[in-house]
Enzyme design. Sequence first.
Site, mmCIF file in Angstrom:
data_model
loop_
_atom_site.group_PDB
_atom_site.id
_atom_site.type_symbol
_atom_site.label_atom_id
_atom_site.label_comp_id
_atom_site.label_asym_id
_atom_site.label_seq_id
_atom_site.Cartn_x
_atom_site.Cartn_y
_atom_site.Cartn_z
ATOM 1 N N ASP A 98 0.860 -1.188 0.000
ATOM 2 C CA ASP A 98 0.000 0.000 0.000
ATOM 3 C C ASP A 98 0.895 1.238 0.000
ATOM 4 O OD1 ASP A 98 -3.281 0.201 1.420
ATOM 5 O OD2 ASP A 98 -2.190 1.777 0.320
ATOM 6 N N ASP A 194 -2.788 4.868 -2.442
ATOM 7 C CA ASP A 194 -3.788 5.519 -1.600
ATOM 8 C C ASP A 194 -4.111 6.923 -2.121
ATOM 9 O OD1 ASP A 194 -5.164 5.346 1.051
ATOM 10 O OD2 ASP A 194 -3.993 7.152 1.423
ATOM 11 N N GLU A 236 -6.144 4.369 -6.191
ATOM 12 C CA GLU A 236 -7.434 4.648 -5.547
ATOM 13 C C GLU A 236 -7.854 6.026 -6.014
ATOM 14 O OE1 GLU A 236 -7.576 5.722 -1.456
ATOM 15 O OE2 GLU A 236 -9.574 4.915 -1.165
ATOM 16 N N HIS A 312 -11.346 -2.024 3.300
ATOM 17 C CA HIS A 312 -11.227 -1.733 4.738
ATOM 18 C C HIS A 312 -11.924 -0.435 5.134
ATOM 19 C CE1 HIS A 312 -8.244 0.547 2.686
ATOM 20 N NE2 HIS A 312 -8.048 1.264 3.759
ATOM 21 N N ASP A 313 -12.443 0.294 4.115
ATOM 22 C CA ASP A 313 -13.144 1.565 4.387
ATOM 23 C C ASP A 313 -14.653 1.422 4.234
ATOM 24 O OD1 ASP A 313 -10.669 3.427 2.495
ATOM 25 O OD2 ASP A 313 -10.756 3.008 4.649
HETATM 26 O O1 TEU Z 1 -9.147 6.320 1.824
HETATM 27 C C1 TEU Z 1 -9.495 7.401 1.011
HETATM 28 C C2 TEU Z 1 -10.745 7.976 1.481
HETATM 29 O O2 TEU Z 1 -11.071 9.074 1.125
HETATM 30 C C3 TEU Z 1 -11.573 7.183 2.413
HETATM 31 O O3 TEU Z 1 -11.190 7.558 3.714
HETATM 32 C C4 TEU Z 1 -12.999 7.484 2.132
HETATM 33 O O4 TEU Z 1 -13.155 8.801 1.713
HETATM 34 C C5 TEU Z 1 -13.812 7.369 3.367
HETATM 35 O O5 TEU Z 1 -13.276 6.358 4.154
HETATM 36 C C6 TEU Z 1 -15.223 7.063 2.914
HETATM 37 O O6 TEU Z 1 -15.908 6.552 4.012
HETATM 38 C C7 TEU Z 1 -7.770 6.058 1.881
HETATM 39 C C8 TEU Z 1 -7.608 4.829 2.744
HETATM 40 O O7 TEU Z 1 -8.249 3.727 2.098
HETATM 41 C C9 TEU Z 1 -8.230 5.126 4.075
HETATM 42 O O8 TEU Z 1 -8.200 3.970 4.912
HETATM 43 C C10 TEU Z 1 -7.429 6.240 4.715
HETATM 44 O O9 TEU Z 1 -8.074 6.615 5.927
HETATM 45 C C11 TEU Z 1 -7.379 7.468 3.799
HETATM 46 O O10 TEU Z 1 -7.099 7.164 2.448
HETATM 47 C C12 TEU Z 1 -6.245 8.374 4.249
HETATM 48 O O11 TEU Z 1 -5.029 7.713 4.018
#
Ligand code: TEU
Length: 535
Positions: A98, A194, A236, A312-313
């Site tokens: 990542d 990311d 992403e 994971h989000d």
């Molecule tokens: O996520 C990008 C992001 O914008 C997400 O946080 C999303 O907007 C939000 O969770 C929607 O519910 C990436 C990673 O996947 C996330 O885990 C990180 O928190 C974020 O970037 C910052 O690095």
Amino acid sequence: MEKHWWHKATIYQIYPRSFMDSNGDGIGDIKGITSKLDYLQKLGITAIWLSPVYQSPMDDNGYDISDYEAIADIFGDMADMDELLAQANTRDIKIIMDLVVNHTSDEHAWFVEARQHPDSSERDFYIWRDQPNGLTSTFSGSAWQYDEVSGQYYLHLFSKRQPDLNWENETLRHKIYDMMNFWIDKGIGGFRMDVIDLIGKVPDQEITGNGPKLHDYLKEMNRASFGKYDLLTVGETWGATPEIAKQYSNPDNDELSMVFQFEHIGLQHKPDAPKWDFEKELNVPALKAIFNKWQTELELGQGWNSLFWNNHDLPRVLSIWGNTGEYREKSAKALAILLHLMRGTPYIYQGEEIGMTNYPFQTLDEVDDIESRNYAAEALENGMPIDDIMDSIRMIGRDNARTPMQWTAGSQAGFTTGHPWLPVNPNHERINVEAALADPNSIFYIYQQLVTLRKENDWLVDADFELQETVDKVFAYIRKTADDAYLVVANLSNQQQTFDLPVQVADVVITNTSAPQALASKSLEPWDAFCVKLA
Ligand code: TEU
Ligand code: CA
């Protein structure tokens, strides 16, 4: 079109904190992952996307990195990481790291230096202004944090402890490329990038995603690091359209292999509303239109997409779009069959293959995720009732994806011998890997079959996609090559639906029901799903 290994691969995402704990501290770790490689080899996946394991104060559970070339103590050490790479590679499993380079942790040496010494060369690795503007953080509040040492504000599109990097600074960019080559030299299989769409930001114009120099930076990164190798790079890119996805992933553009776009995920909340204002029901016609657009406008050879329901989000797909009651297993199989037979590289998020569900969070102190906690604090301040806040967190909060992987029906689902950092779902007593492997009709074996189908069938890469006209809740498409045609059908509802498509079946490819009978009876039982080869 030149074929790469990742065109026929299925990728498995591991959130290391929650996958497997090897030393009883209640936190997943790298040795725990290594101990489960045989399970992943049985599933048949080609690569693991490993969420961050780098040194971090864990403000955002590792997406706030303080040393890109060191392993966080709670996850193990670099020897453990080298062992994981070696053990994975002997099983023909690649490790996709990542890459979190939109921001660092505020404990990164660069930021410590930049903050303490405003005249340091590191100062310009970050974004400092005398006054804040209207930019806001994804994790609530302003995106500008006042710093008393210099009396300036620094930009953070995520938490206050995740200062954004200034990609305008060429020295910084080359330090990132050097770090990427450190990992490439270790024999990794690629990078998940990311929020990579943010690195072209123009803060003074309040431009964050898709900035003017974004693709210049990616071409420079490609040339300076992974471009020389056959690695998988997936960006992403929350704001991508099919046209923008072609910029990222057209093989002639020397940028990335593919993107994660989130247009379908956007159906989880009301239009132009924050995610917490979630939609209670899946809008199937809208889902069909979105997938039809992406499957037809990102033409073969002009770009490549990922296919996913979970990460994971995101909330567990069964809890927000499937069924967690009597049709839990059937709906999980339907969603898998529907998604994995489209064009793109499928991603399986840990636990999706056994039909894990959201967790019944009761109180705020059970919630770990900074995004949810910041949302709750802001919503409480604005007078929102705690019950409404908890409804949103229970449905769409990120912790739902982060409860421990459920290995057995036993204590703590076999995840840890200690006290888990996030509670184990009580339903692990029936939803767990051990039970899934023992049941030939489990969701696991549908995923295993889909992974194998993709490895063995070129049509999954090459065939065109033609959406079929059906009733609202039925999603049906045909994948067509010059010689063959495959019909994929899924009833995405808890009700019986009519389905009348006059076809001749040559072969049943995969199914969670009796496909020929469903076709003959012109009706689909709840969550019926299948793929048939047409005569
Ligand atoms: O996520 C990008 C992001 O914008 C997400 O946080 C999303 O907007 C939000 O969770 C929607 O519910 C990436 C990673 O996947 C996330 O885990 C990180 O928190 C974020 O970037 C910052 O690095
Ligand atoms: Ca541990």
